[in-house]
Design a protein around this motif. Structure first.
Motif, PDB file in Angstrom:
ATOM      1  N   THR A   1      -6.030   4.037  -5.668  1.00 30.57           N
ATOM      2  CA  THR A   1      -5.434   4.508  -4.299  1.00 30.57           C
ATOM      3  C   THR A   1      -5.553   6.013  -4.105  1.00 30.57           C
ATOM      4  O   THR A   1      -6.064   6.665  -2.927  1.00 30.57           O
TER       5      THR A   1
ATOM      6  N   LEU B   1      -8.570   9.614  -1.449  1.00 29.27           N
ATOM      7  CA  LEU B   1      -8.438  10.950  -1.072  1.00 29.27           C
ATOM      8  C   LEU B   1      -9.739  11.748  -0.844  1.00 29.27           C
ATOM      9  O   LEU B   1     -10.165  12.612  -0.146  1.00 29.27           O
TER      10      LEU B   1
ATOM     11  N   ARG C   1      -0.976  13.068   2.407  1.00 26.48           N
ATOM     12  CA  ARG C   1      -1.914  12.658   3.097  1.00 26.48           C
ATOM     13  C   ARG C   1      -2.049  10.924   2.998  1.00 26.48           C
ATOM     14  O   ARG C   1      -2.138  10.068   3.840  1.00 26.48           O
ATOM     15  N   LEU C   2      -1.988  10.541   1.901  1.00 22.44           N
ATOM     16  CA  LEU C   2      -2.101   8.988   1.526  1.00 22.44           C
ATOM     17  C   LEU C   2      -1.339   8.372   2.284  1.00 22.44           C
ATOM     18  O   LEU C   2      -1.505   7.213   2.649  1.00 22.44           O
TER      19      LEU C   2
ATOM     20  N   LEU D   1      -2.077   7.640   5.828  1.00 19.61           N
ATOM     21  CA  LEU D   1      -3.189   6.753   5.516  1.00 19.61           C
ATOM     22  C   LEU D   1      -2.855   5.337   5.703  1.00 19.61           C
ATOM     23  O   LEU D   1      -3.660   4.577   6.261  1.00 19.61           O
ATOM     24  N   THR D   2      -1.674   5.257   5.173  1.00 17.16           N
ATOM     25  CA  THR D   2      -1.186   3.631   4.851  1.00 17.16           C
ATOM     26  C   THR D   2      -0.276   3.218   5.942  1.00 17.16           C
ATOM     27  O   THR D   2       0.396   2.215   5.911  1.00 17.16           O
TER      28      THR D   2
ATOM     29  N   THR E   1      -1.617  17.448  -0.307  1.00 20.66           N
ATOM     30  CA  THR E   1      -2.868  16.726  -0.313  1.00 20.66           C
ATOM     31  C   THR E   1      -2.461  15.264  -0.772  1.00 20.66           C
ATOM     32  O   THR E   1      -2.725  14.381   0.262  1.00 20.66           O
ATOM     33  N   VAL E   2      -1.425  14.925  -1.408  1.00 21.74           N
ATOM     34  CA  VAL E   2      -1.213  13.748  -2.128  1.00 21.74           C
ATOM     35  C   VAL E   2      -0.525  12.996  -0.941  1.00 21.74           C
ATOM     36  O   VAL E   2      -0.708  11.981  -0.723  1.00 21.74           O
TER      37      VAL E   2
ATOM     38  N   GLU F   1       0.675  -1.255  -0.030  1.00 23.78           N
ATOM     39  CA  GLU F   1      -0.035  -0.107   0.181  1.00 23.78           C
ATOM     40  C   GLU F   1       0.829   1.348   0.162  1.00 23.78           C
ATOM     41  O   GLU F   1       0.609   2.214  -0.818  1.00 23.78           O
TER      42      GLU F   1
ATOM     43  N   VAL G   1      -5.393  16.485  -7.515  1.00 15.89           N
ATOM     44  CA  VAL G   1      -4.502  15.518  -7.359  1.00 15.89           C
ATOM     45  C   VAL G   1      -4.871  14.039  -8.335  1.00 15.89           C
ATOM     46  O   VAL G   1      -4.195  13.613  -8.854  1.00 15.89           O
TER      47      VAL G   1
ATOM     48  N   ARG H   1       3.917   5.642  -5.675  1.00 20.38           N
ATOM     49  CA  ARG H   1       3.842   6.064  -6.908  1.00 20.38           C
ATOM     50  C   ARG H   1       2.557   6.976  -7.273  1.00 20.38           C
ATOM     51  O   ARG H   1       2.868   7.969  -8.123  1.00 20.38           O
ATOM     52  N   VAL H   2       1.704   7.041  -6.529  1.00 18.93           N
ATOM     53  CA  VAL H   2       0.721   8.153  -6.983  1.00 18.93           C
ATOM     54  C   VAL H   2       1.372   9.461  -6.420  1.00 18.93           C
ATOM     55  O   VAL H   2       1.257  10.453  -7.224  1.00 18.93           O
TER      56      VAL H   2
ATOM     57  N   GLU I   1       4.584  10.235  -6.775  1.00 20.22           N
ATOM     58  CA  GLU I   1       5.205  10.572  -7.947  1.00 20.22           C
ATOM     59  C   GLU I   1       4.690  11.085  -9.084  1.00 20.22           C
ATOM     60  O   GLU I   1       4.984  11.995  -9.812  1.00 20.22           O
TER      61      GLU I   1
ATOM     62  N   ASP J   1      -3.345   2.417  -8.794  1.00 19.74           N
ATOM     63  CA  ASP J   1      -2.812   3.752  -8.729  1.00 19.74           C
ATOM     64  C   ASP J   1      -4.244   4.689  -8.581  1.00 19.74           C
ATOM     65  O   ASP J   1      -4.467   5.429  -7.631  1.00 19.74           O
TER      66      ASP J   1
ATOM     67  N   SER K   1       2.143   1.801  -3.387  1.00 17.59           N
ATOM     68  CA  SER K   1       1.110   2.299  -4.280  1.00 17.59           C
ATOM     69  C   SER K   1       1.154   3.874  -3.956  1.00 17.59           C
ATOM     70  O   SER K   1       0.986   4.869  -4.919  1.00 17.59           O
ATOM     71  N   ALA K   2       1.172   4.358  -2.540  1.00 16.89           N
ATOM     72  CA  ALA K   2       1.075   5.667  -2.273  1.00 16.89           C
ATOM     73  C   ALA K   2       2.197   6.489  -2.819  1.00 16.89           C
ATOM     74  O   ALA K   2       2.085   7.674  -3.379  1.00 16.89           O
TER      75      ALA K   2
END
Lengths: 227, 227
Positions: free
Chosen positions: B213, B217, A216-217, A220-221, A213-214, A178, B185, A184-185, A187, B210, A181-182
């Motif tokens: 994921t 948000l 925060r993922l 979350l994980t 914002t991103v 997870e 995002v 990667r997102v 990036e 992705d 994944s976060a």
DNA sequence: CGGTAATCTAGAACAAGTTTCAGAACTGAT
DNA sequence: ATCAGTTCTGAAACTTGTTCTAGATTACCG
């Protein structure tokens, strides 16, 4: 625009694999990358003209193309180079925040401010990166791995100062799927936000918000923290 | 690569503003966009050659450039066109999921599958989009707004079937700033994930992960639901 | 209808990425 | 030191995006 889809038939000194480069070759390669960065710094993507890179590096055009099979290859390699520097620089001043998400956000904003200092260079590198087609995949992948490394480094808990020979207390706790994944997102967001900024469609403040914002993922994980 | 940084001096029939186009002009514009999409569909970015677009559209090269000041402008306009179609298509079959995040993810994956059917066209459009420089900002912005609209549409609660003349129960509750950040995002991730897929560096499954994921948000920013 | 300005056409010309080729310079092995 | 094979050089050629120009067409106005 010529044939940007060319297959890479030549040896690729871009990867440290293959035949080891002689000293002179290594020097040539370094000169070329340096010229590329210099031209990009003043003028961006368009200012990096293959003829000029060749001439200014004291190398024949054909040789330039043997080292870097296309302009995009050249600029992506330039980005690898710059990213390595940045990775080392960032490593020296680890982020001060506590939460992993905040640490990553802080680090990325630092990187972002570094890019701001050479916006043209950033433009050239990022444009090349997103314009790259399949023939540049390996090199783009390397860039991606470098970026991932930077993010993972920032995410890792602040390393307790440790004496030489002593193993770290938390041996770089392998990130969960997870978390990957976060990352990667993150990036994705990083690249795309950079582009919108470079093309004048988003302000720096906007980029900051998006990054935060991103990020925060991440928190979350990683439920292993307080919150 | 010629001068991709050209200023747009010509009238821009790209925007419905300015002088209203005559019928024949509208027809020309439509023919050009159609040709562009057709060439892109087989061969991607490189296959869209300005001379061929002009000839195949029955228009002089100079005229093509008057309508679309550069290849990137042309392809971005093509994307606007395709996005509009997609928006209507998606609107007809709203997502079945309940949570906003899941709805958005479902919608984007649908869009993604549509793009899969014409990977070359997708390639051409996305490459143009990310390669666009400042001179294309207005057009790129339009694309961005269209994408935002698609996401917001998906995010909105399933509209209760309503009789004509009757106002909706929830008048499209204006999204909060946080939600807008999340949407931005998501757009970043969407574009960038698309690129990694198009250049063969990520599988479809990866893209799906992705997207899902990043869509978390959204649920994170709309606490008005259960959970 | 006649005139005038804007638009369109055909084609040459230019710019920059890429390829090609013949010969010079270099490398490594005998 | 010599030979074979590779690499490098210099220059021309080719491709495709972009610009320019002179003349033909078209649109619009009185």
């Amino acid at each position: 625009m010529g044939n940007m889809t060319t297959e890479s038939k030549a040896a690729r000194p871009t990867l440290p694999a293959s035949p080891p480069l002689t000293e002179r070759q290594e020097a040539r390669r370094r000169r070329i990358l340096h010229t590329s960065a210099r031209l990009a710094s003043r003028g961006g993507f368009d200012a990096v003209q293959m003829r000029e890179v060749a001439e200014s590096s004291g190398v024949a055009l054909g040789t330039l193309y043997r080292y870097f099979p296309s302009k995009v290859h050249l600029l992506v390699a330039t980005m690898q180079d710059q990213l390595q520097h940045m990775h080392e620089t960032l490593r020296k001043r680890p982020p001060s925040e506590q939460d992993p998400g905040a640490r990553v956000a802080q680090t990325l904003m630092r990187a972002f401010r570094a890019l701001q200092r050479e916006p043209h260079l950033a433009d050239a590198m990022v444009r090349a990166l997103t314009f790259a087609d399949r023939s540049v995949s390996p090199e783009v992948d390397t860039v991606s791995r470098l970026t991932t490394a930077i993010i993972l480094d920032a995410m890792a808990p602040p390393a307790a100062p440790r004496h030489p020979g002593q193993e770290p207390a938390h041996p770089a706790a392998a990130p969960t799927p997870e978390q990957l994944s976060a990352v990667r997102v993150i990036e994705h967001t990083w690249h795309s936000a950079l582009i919108t900024w470079l093309s004048g469609r988003a302000s720096i403040a906007q980029v900051k918000i998006d990054i935060e914002t991103v990020c925060r993922l991440i928190d979350l994980t990683s439920p292993d923290r307080e919150r």
